[in-house]
Design an enzyme around this catalytic site. Sequence first.
Site, mmCIF file in Angstrom:
data_model
loop_
_atom_site.group_PDB
_atom_site.id
_atom_site.type_symbol
_atom_site.label_atom_id
_atom_site.label_comp_id
_atom_site.label_asym_id
_atom_site.label_seq_id
_atom_site.Cartn_x
_atom_site.Cartn_y
_atom_site.Cartn_z
ATOM 1 N N ARG A 153 5.941 -9.482 3.568
ATOM 2 C CA ARG A 153 7.126 -9.569 2.587
ATOM 3 C C ARG A 153 8.398 -9.485 3.033
ATOM 4 O O ARG A 153 8.898 -8.584 3.680
ATOM 5 C CB ARG A 153 7.125 -8.215 1.550
ATOM 6 C CG ARG A 153 5.906 -8.496 0.464
ATOM 7 C CD ARG A 153 5.588 -7.122 -0.138
ATOM 8 N NE ARG A 153 4.984 -6.210 0.345
ATOM 9 C CZ ARG A 153 4.784 -4.716 0.166
ATOM 10 N NH1 ARG A 153 4.974 -4.503 -1.214
ATOM 11 N NH2 ARG A 153 4.441 -3.906 1.134
ATOM 12 N N ASN A 181 -0.247 -0.939 12.613
ATOM 13 C CA ASN A 181 -0.142 -0.313 11.572
ATOM 14 C C ASN A 181 -0.534 -0.977 10.241
ATOM 15 O O ASN A 181 -1.145 -0.213 9.378
ATOM 16 C CB ASN A 181 1.159 0.387 11.279
ATOM 17 C CG ASN A 181 1.566 0.830 9.919
ATOM 18 O OD1 ASN A 181 1.168 1.868 9.512
ATOM 19 N ND2 ASN A 181 2.104 -0.090 8.966
ATOM 20 N N TYR A 184 -13.958 0.711 3.503
ATOM 21 C CA TYR A 184 -12.576 1.125 4.008
ATOM 22 C C TYR A 184 -12.951 1.992 5.073
ATOM 23 O O TYR A 184 -12.304 1.661 6.430
ATOM 24 C CB TYR A 184 -11.794 1.563 3.184
ATOM 25 C CG TYR A 184 -10.494 2.303 3.682
ATOM 26 C CD1 TYR A 184 -9.353 1.316 4.001
ATOM 27 C CD2 TYR A 184 -10.090 3.723 3.811
ATOM 28 C CE1 TYR A 184 -8.315 1.890 4.786
ATOM 29 C CE2 TYR A 184 -9.035 4.222 4.495
ATOM 30 C CZ TYR A 184 -8.139 3.313 4.905
ATOM 31 O OH TYR A 184 -6.989 3.706 5.534
ATOM 32 N N LEU A 189 -4.078 12.160 3.813
ATOM 33 C CA LEU A 189 -3.263 11.772 2.639
ATOM 34 C C LEU A 189 -2.038 11.649 2.863
ATOM 35 O O LEU A 189 -1.010 12.658 3.404
ATOM 36 C CB LEU A 189 -3.525 12.583 1.410
ATOM 37 C CG LEU A 189 -4.888 12.644 0.841
ATOM 38 C CD1 LEU A 189 -5.102 13.838 -0.147
ATOM 39 C CD2 LEU A 189 -5.305 11.150 0.207
HETATM 40 P P1 NDP Z 1 1.542 0.692 2.499
HETATM 41 O O1 NDP Z 1 0.757 -0.076 1.589
HETATM 42 O O2 NDP Z 1 2.557 1.431 1.944
HETATM 43 O O3 NDP Z 1 2.049 -0.199 3.603
HETATM 44 C C1 NDP Z 1 0.983 -1.242 4.175
HETATM 45 C C2 NDP Z 1 1.781 -2.094 5.129
HETATM 46 O O4 NDP Z 1 0.689 -2.953 5.653
HETATM 47 C C3 NDP Z 1 2.723 -2.793 4.303
HETATM 48 O O5 NDP Z 1 3.963 -3.167 5.233
HETATM 49 C C4 NDP Z 1 2.195 -4.271 4.209
HETATM 50 O O6 NDP Z 1 2.793 -5.256 4.358
HETATM 51 C C5 NDP Z 1 1.212 -4.378 5.532
HETATM 52 N N1 NDP Z 1 0.133 -5.301 5.533
HETATM 53 C C6 NDP Z 1 -0.858 -5.492 4.671
HETATM 54 N N2 NDP Z 1 -1.676 -6.179 4.782
HETATM 55 C C7 NDP Z 1 -1.083 -7.047 5.642
HETATM 56 C C8 NDP Z 1 -1.271 -8.511 6.088
HETATM 57 N N3 NDP Z 1 -2.051 -9.145 5.984
HETATM 58 N N4 NDP Z 1 -0.293 -8.723 7.517
HETATM 59 C C9 NDP Z 1 0.704 -8.003 7.559
HETATM 60 N N5 NDP Z 1 0.988 -6.835 7.084
HETATM 61 C C10 NDP Z 1 0.194 -6.570 6.110
HETATM 62 O O7 NDP Z 1 0.206 1.715 3.103
HETATM 63 P P2 NDP Z 1 0.628 2.746 4.382
HETATM 64 O O8 NDP Z 1 1.917 2.867 4.952
HETATM 65 O O9 NDP Z 1 -0.093 4.140 3.991
HETATM 66 O O10 NDP Z 1 -0.509 2.095 5.556
HETATM 67 C C11 NDP Z 1 -0.267 1.861 6.733
HETATM 68 C C12 NDP Z 1 -1.581 2.230 7.561
HETATM 69 O O11 NDP Z 1 -1.593 3.412 7.476
HETATM 70 C C13 NDP Z 1 -2.759 1.404 7.019
HETATM 71 O O12 NDP Z 1 -3.648 1.056 8.206
HETATM 72 C C14 NDP Z 1 -3.498 2.354 6.374
HETATM 73 O O13 NDP Z 1 -4.910 2.142 6.420
HETATM 74 C C15 NDP Z 1 -3.131 3.589 7.205
HETATM 75 N N6 NDP Z 1 -3.402 4.751 6.652
HETATM 76 C C16 NDP Z 1 -2.861 5.251 5.372
HETATM 77 C C17 NDP Z 1 -3.046 6.598 4.825
HETATM 78 C C18 NDP Z 1 -2.440 7.111 3.460
HETATM 79 O O14 NDP Z 1 -2.962 7.880 2.935
HETATM 80 N N7 NDP Z 1 -1.448 6.380 3.022
HETATM 81 C C19 NDP Z 1 -3.664 7.465 5.685
HETATM 82 C C20 NDP Z 1 -4.468 7.106 6.860
HETATM 83 C C21 NDP Z 1 -4.018 5.959 7.122
HETATM 84 P P3 NDP Z 1 2.935 -6.483 3.454
HETATM 85 O O15 NDP Z 1 2.200 -6.360 2.028
HETATM 86 O O16 NDP Z 1 4.383 -6.879 3.338
HETATM 87 O O17 NDP Z 1 2.452 -7.638 4.136
HETATM 88 C C1 8X3 Z 2 -6.113 6.524 3.862
HETATM 89 C C2 8X3 Z 2 -6.670 8.111 3.824
HETATM 90 O O1 8X3 Z 2 -8.425 9.462 2.512
HETATM 91 O O2 8X3 Z 2 -7.159 7.781 1.366
HETATM 92 O O3 8X3 Z 2 -6.877 6.173 5.192
HETATM 93 O O4 8X3 Z 2 -8.863 7.152 2.432
HETATM 94 S S1 8X3 Z 2 -7.862 8.053 2.460
#
Ligand code: NDP
Ligand code: 8X3
Length: 257
Positions: free
Chosen positions: A39, A91, A157, A189
């Site tokens: 985005r 990330n 996942y 989380l």
């Molecule tokens: P968000 O949905 O807020 O952010 C996800 C980010 O990933 C966005 O910026 C999105 O950008 C980007 N993204 C998704 N698909 C693509 C793609 N194909 N190419 C490039 N960018 C991509 O979630 P989080 O910030 O929570 O997630 C970030 C990371 O943290 C992930 O790897 C997630 O698995 C991990 N995580 C999250 C947890 C949680 O509880 N939230 C806990 C543990 C780990 P855009 O859509 O603009 O491309």
């Molecule tokens: C994201 C944390 O527990 O929602 O990786 O899968 S959980």
Amino acid sequence: MTRLEKAIVLITGASSGIGEACARAFADAGANLIITARRNERLEQLSQELRNNHKSDVLAIELDVRDQQAVEEAIPSLPDAWKKIDVLVNNAGLSRGLDKIYEGKIQDWEEMVDTNVKGLLYVSRAVLPGMVERNKGTVINIGSIAGREVYQKGNVYCATKFAVDALTKGMRLDLVDTQVRVCTVDPGLVETEFSQVRFRGDAERAKKVYSDMTPLTGDDVAEAVVFAASRPPHVQCAEILLLPTDQAGPTMVHRRK
Ligand code: NDP
Ligand code: 8X3
């Protein structure tokens, strides 16, 4: 002067949540940022904010990490001043659905594997040779508690995050004879857009994931990422497991009601 002053930091998935918070935290530490995601309008807004509020230079690149060719082209075609990446934050990632494995949607599985595993591999393959050549760099992979313990309906996942854990360990082994460091930051989380993406915009269902407990914020995770990246060069912060105080396992969450 911090250890990250003028460092070049590339963050994937910087348009939201943890990645966006990392961009702000690295900018606070004086780094220059390459922010990437799909985005572009969000990246442009964030660039503007970082340029206005920090001294950081920012380069925003629209990049889908699933697109191998685009990743392969984007890294070598960085402007010269941006080529020497010091820190890579892998990330970008997502979950889709929460279904029993025999009811899961193949399309959801493909999207998670393509983004969380193959996307991380494409970006790492493009960035790591430069780090090895310069004998310097830090890779921080965003794993998850879901990459340490499987939870019901988390199947694919969780598998992608177990794969991230294996790749982090594999990278560290393969880079041991270099000064390149590899770290995983594994949050529990975190309230971001993660659950909205998982439940395809069902805001009510997403909200429930974090109800009656205090989740982590993107900023909490970003602080850990910056900590890992800013250790002295001889210190490799290998793993950080970061949980809310209200959480003791993927499904072991203390809710106050
Ligand atoms: P968000 O949905 O807020 O952010 C996800 C980010 O990933 C966005 O910026 C999105 O950008 C980007 N993204 C998704 N698909 C693509 C793609 N194909 N190419 C490039 N960018 C991509 O979630 P989080 O910030 O929570 O997630 C970030 C990371 O943290 C992930 O790897 C997630 O698995 C991990 N995580 C999250 C947890 C949680 O509880 N939230 C806990 C543990 C780990 P855009 O859509 O603009 O491309
Ligand atoms: C994201 C944390 O527990 O929602 O990786 O899968 S959980």
